[in-house]
Design a protein around this motif. Structure first.
Motif, PDB file in Angstrom:
ATOM      1  N   ARG A   1      -6.548  -6.370  79.529  1.00 47.62           N
ATOM      2  CA  ARG A   1      -7.037  -7.368  78.564  1.00 47.62           C
ATOM      3  C   ARG A   1      -7.196  -6.701  77.209  1.00 47.62           C
ATOM      4  O   ARG A   1      -7.374  -5.509  77.100  1.00 47.62           O
ATOM      5  CB  ARG A   1      -8.380  -7.924  79.019  1.00 47.62           C
ATOM      6  N   VAL A   2      -7.184  -7.507  76.179  1.00 48.82           N
ATOM      7  CA  VAL A   2      -7.327  -6.974  74.832  1.00 48.82           C
ATOM      8  C   VAL A   2      -8.332  -7.814  74.050  1.00 48.82           C
ATOM      9  O   VAL A   2      -8.592  -8.963  74.376  1.00 48.82           O
ATOM     10  CB  VAL A   2      -5.969  -6.971  74.097  1.00 48.82           C
ATOM     11  N   ALA A   3      -8.881  -7.232  73.031  1.00 49.61           N
ATOM     12  CA  ALA A   3      -9.824  -7.961  72.172  1.00 49.61           C
ATOM     13  C   ALA A   3      -9.462  -7.677  70.718  1.00 49.61           C
ATOM     14  O   ALA A   3      -8.921  -6.617  70.396  1.00 49.61           O
ATOM     15  CB  ALA A   3     -11.247  -7.517  72.475  1.00 49.61           C
ATOM     16  N   THR A   4      -9.766  -8.623  69.878  1.00 46.38           N
ATOM     17  CA  THR A   4      -9.464  -8.429  68.461  1.00 46.38           C
ATOM     18  C   THR A   4     -10.667  -7.819  67.752  1.00 46.38           C
ATOM     19  O   THR A   4     -11.789  -7.858  68.261  1.00 46.38           O
ATOM     20  CB  THR A   4      -9.109  -9.768  67.801  1.00 46.38           C
ATOM     21  N   TYR A   5     -10.436  -7.267  66.612  1.00 48.75           N
ATOM     22  CA  TYR A   5     -11.525  -6.668  65.830  1.00 48.75           C
ATOM     23  C   TYR A   5     -12.593  -7.723  65.550  1.00 48.75           C
ATOM     24  O   TYR A   5     -13.786  -7.450  65.628  1.00 48.75           O
ATOM     25  CB  TYR A   5     -10.981  -6.116  64.514  1.00 48.75           C
ATOM     26  N   GLY A   6     -12.131  -8.903  65.246  1.00 47.96           N
ATOM     27  CA  GLY A   6     -13.079  -9.979  64.952  1.00 47.96           C
ATOM     28  C   GLY A   6     -13.936 -10.324  66.158  1.00 47.96           C
ATOM     29  O   GLY A   6     -15.133 -10.561  66.036  1.00 47.96           O
ATOM     30  N   GLN A   7     -13.317 -10.351  67.330  1.00 47.09           N
ATOM     31  CA  GLN A   7     -14.063 -10.667  68.547  1.00 47.09           C
ATOM     32  C   GLN A   7     -15.110  -9.595  68.821  1.00 47.09           C
ATOM     33  O   GLN A   7     -16.248  -9.890  69.170  1.00 47.09           O
ATOM     34  CB  GLN A   7     -13.097 -10.783  69.717  1.00 47.09           C
ATOM     35  N   LEU A   8     -14.722  -8.347  68.678  1.00 49.15           N
ATOM     36  CA  LEU A   8     -15.661  -7.250  68.896  1.00 49.15           C
ATOM     37  C   LEU A   8     -16.820  -7.358  67.916  1.00 49.15           C
ATOM     38  O   LEU A   8     -17.982  -7.217  68.282  1.00 49.15           O
ATOM     39  CB  LEU A   8     -14.946  -5.906  68.711  1.00 49.15           C
ATOM     40  N   ALA A   9     -16.472  -7.623  66.677  1.00 50.03           N
ATOM     41  CA  ALA A   9     -17.511  -7.745  65.652  1.00 50.03           C
ATOM     42  C   ALA A   9     -18.461  -8.885  66.000  1.00 50.03           C
ATOM     43  O   ALA A   9     -19.680  -8.772  65.853  1.00 50.03           O
ATOM     44  CB  ALA A   9     -16.861  -7.978  64.292  1.00 50.03           C
ATOM     45  N   GLN A  10     -17.883  -9.957  66.513  1.00 49.65           N
ATOM     46  CA  GLN A  10     -18.703 -11.115  66.886  1.00 49.65           C
ATOM     47  C   GLN A  10     -19.624 -10.746  68.040  1.00 49.65           C
ATOM     48  O   GLN A  10     -20.793 -11.131  68.074  1.00 49.65           O
ATOM     49  CB  GLN A  10     -17.789 -12.266  67.282  1.00 49.65           C
ATOM     50  N   LEU A  11     -19.116  -9.987  68.999  1.00 47.24           N
ATOM     51  CA  LEU A  11     -19.930  -9.553  70.127  1.00 47.24           C
ATOM     52  C   LEU A  11     -21.084  -8.682  69.647  1.00 47.24           C
ATOM     53  O   LEU A  11     -22.170  -8.692  70.219  1.00 47.24           O
ATOM     54  CB  LEU A  11     -19.063  -8.752  71.106  1.00 47.24           C
ATOM     55  N   LEU A  12     -20.833  -7.951  68.598  1.00 47.10           N
ATOM     56  CA  LEU A  12     -21.866  -7.058  68.061  1.00 47.10           C
ATOM     57  C   LEU A  12     -22.836  -7.812  67.163  1.00 47.10           C
ATOM     58  O   LEU A  12     -23.797  -7.244  66.684  1.00 47.10           O
ATOM     59  CB  LEU A  12     -21.197  -5.926  67.269  1.00 47.10           C
TER      60      LEU A  12
ATOM     61  N   VAL B   1     -21.845  -9.368  64.383  1.00 47.89           N
ATOM     62  CA  VAL B   1     -21.379  -9.308  63.001  1.00 47.89           C
ATOM     63  C   VAL B   1     -20.013  -9.976  62.908  1.00 47.89           C
ATOM     64  O   VAL B   1     -18.988  -9.323  62.930  1.00 47.89           O
ATOM     65  CB  VAL B   1     -21.264  -7.849  62.520  1.00 47.89           C
ATOM     66  N   PRO B   2     -20.015 -11.309  62.855  1.00 53.33           N
ATOM     67  CA  PRO B   2     -18.763 -12.077  62.854  1.00 53.33           C
ATOM     68  C   PRO B   2     -17.766 -11.606  61.803  1.00 53.33           C
ATOM     69  O   PRO B   2     -16.570 -11.670  62.005  1.00 53.33           O
ATOM     70  CB  PRO B   2     -19.225 -13.499  62.545  1.00 53.33           C
ATOM     71  N   ARG B   3     -18.267 -11.117  60.715  1.00 57.44           N
ATOM     72  CA  ARG B   3     -17.352 -10.682  59.651  1.00 57.44           C
ATOM     73  C   ARG B   3     -17.321  -9.169  59.511  1.00 57.44           C
ATOM     74  O   ARG B   3     -17.056  -8.642  58.445  1.00 57.44           O
ATOM     75  CB  ARG B   3     -17.780 -11.315  58.331  1.00 57.44           C
ATOM     76  N   GLY B   4     -17.617  -8.503  60.599  1.00 58.50           N
ATOM     77  CA  GLY B   4     -17.637  -7.034  60.542  1.00 58.50           C
ATOM     78  C   GLY B   4     -16.409  -6.404  61.156  1.00 58.50           C
ATOM     79  O   GLY B   4     -16.433  -5.274  61.617  1.00 58.50           O
ATOM     80  N   ALA B   5     -15.314  -7.148  61.166  1.00 59.28           N
ATOM     81  CA  ALA B   5     -14.073  -6.628  61.748  1.00 59.28           C
ATOM     82  C   ALA B   5     -13.702  -5.301  61.105  1.00 59.28           C
ATOM     83  O   ALA B   5     -13.269  -4.367  61.767  1.00 59.28           O
ATOM     84  CB  ALA B   5     -12.958  -7.645  61.553  1.00 59.28           C
ATOM     85  N   ARG B   6     -13.923  -5.235  59.833  1.00 62.05           N
ATOM     86  CA  ARG B   6     -13.570  -4.009  59.129  1.00 62.05           C
ATOM     87  C   ARG B   6     -14.456  -2.853  59.559  1.00 62.05           C
ATOM     88  O   ARG B   6     -14.040  -1.716  59.673  1.00 62.05           O
ATOM     89  CB  ARG B   6     -13.726  -4.222  57.628  1.00 62.05           C
ATOM     90  N   ALA B   7     -15.689  -3.167  59.809  1.00 54.80           N
ATOM     91  CA  ALA B   7     -16.631  -2.135  60.252  1.00 54.80           C
ATOM     92  C   ALA B   7     -16.218  -1.628  61.631  1.00 54.80           C
ATOM     93  O   ALA B   7     -16.357  -0.443  61.946  1.00 54.80           O
ATOM     94  CB  ALA B   7     -18.043  -2.706  60.285  1.00 54.80           C
ATOM     95  N   VAL B   8     -15.702  -2.536  62.455  1.00 52.77           N
ATOM     96  CA  VAL B   8     -15.237  -2.134  63.787  1.00 52.77           C
ATOM     97  C   VAL B   8     -14.073  -1.161  63.635  1.00 52.77           C
ATOM     98  O   VAL B   8     -14.007  -0.138  64.313  1.00 52.77           O
ATOM     99  CB  VAL B   8     -14.807  -3.369  64.599  1.00 52.77           C
ATOM    100  N   GLY B   9     -13.174  -1.476  62.768  1.00 52.54           N
ATOM    101  CA  GLY B   9     -12.044  -0.598  62.513  1.00 52.54           C
ATOM    102  C   GLY B   9     -12.515   0.754  62.018  1.00 52.54           C
ATOM    103  O   GLY B   9     -11.999   1.804  62.403  1.00 52.54           O
ATOM    104  N   TRP B  10     -13.538   0.729  61.216  1.00 54.02           N
ATOM    105  CA  TRP B  10     -14.091   1.965  60.686  1.00 54.02           C
ATOM    106  C   TRP B  10     -14.703   2.794  61.804  1.00 54.02           C
ATOM    107  O   TRP B  10     -14.569   4.023  61.853  1.00 54.02           O
ATOM    108  CB  TRP B  10     -15.145   1.624  59.632  1.00 54.02           C
ATOM    109  N   ALA B  11     -15.337   2.131  62.746  1.00 54.16           N
ATOM    110  CA  ALA B  11     -15.961   2.828  63.872  1.00 54.16           C
ATOM    111  C   ALA B  11     -14.890   3.451  64.765  1.00 54.16           C
ATOM    112  O   ALA B  11     -15.026   4.587  65.221  1.00 54.16           O
ATOM    113  CB  ALA B  11     -16.818   1.859  64.665  1.00 54.16           C
ATOM    114  N   LEU B  12     -13.849   2.715  65.020  1.00 52.98           N
ATOM    115  CA  LEU B  12     -12.777   3.228  65.876  1.00 52.98           C
ATOM    116  C   LEU B  12     -12.048   4.372  65.188  1.00 52.98           C
ATOM    117  O   LEU B  12     -11.617   5.318  65.834  1.00 52.98           O
ATOM    118  CB  LEU B  12     -11.789   2.096  66.195  1.00 52.98           C
TER     119      LEU B  12
END
Length: 106
Positions: free
Chosen positions: A23-34, A36-47
């Motif tokens: 299974r896969v998840a998008t940056y936006g989905q991960l951010a939403q789980l955390l 932070v719906p608009r923290g997709a960029r922050a997720v990318g930064w973390a990875l």
DNA sequence: GCCCTGACTGCTA
DNA sequence: TTAGCAGCCAGGG
């Protein structure tokens, strides 16, 4: 460990590790789980801050961009990511992951 | 405490 | 379809 609040990075890593195989998840989905719906960029930064040691523990390849697109700036290379996903049985349609089948939230 | 960077996202031309 | 722009969040210097 209680008393030691996990940083945003740890939260991202934990969320990524929750993604089941195939299974896969998008940056936006991960951010939403955390939360932070608009923290997709922050997720990318973390990875991106993932250490080589963490990379072996965190299935970073299960994180893709919106619409199932592979991040063009993937640290280890988009080809490797696509290859790993294919090994897990993830199908690609037009170079994109079929989120309808492999998405965390189909 | 401020500024910059970054594996993103969505809209518009 | 492709390219460019602005907005959002967190960490590092």
């Amino acid at each position: 460990m209680p008393g030691a609040p996990p940083s945003f990075f740890d939260r991202v890593y934990r969320a990524v590790r929750r993604i089941p195989r195939g299974r896969v998840a998008t940056y936006g989905q991960l951010a939403q789980l955390l939360g932070v719906p608009r923290g997709a960029r922050a997720v990318g930064w973390a990875l991106r801050a993932l250490s080589p040691r963490r990379t072996a523990r965190v299935p970073w390849h299960r994180v893709v961009g919106a619409g199932g697109r592979i991040a063009p700036r993937a640290g280890a290379g988009p080809e490797l990511q696509r290859r790993k996903l294919r090994q897990e049985g993830v199908r690609f349609t037009g170079g994109r992951v079929d989120l309808s089948r492999h998405g965390l939230f189909p």
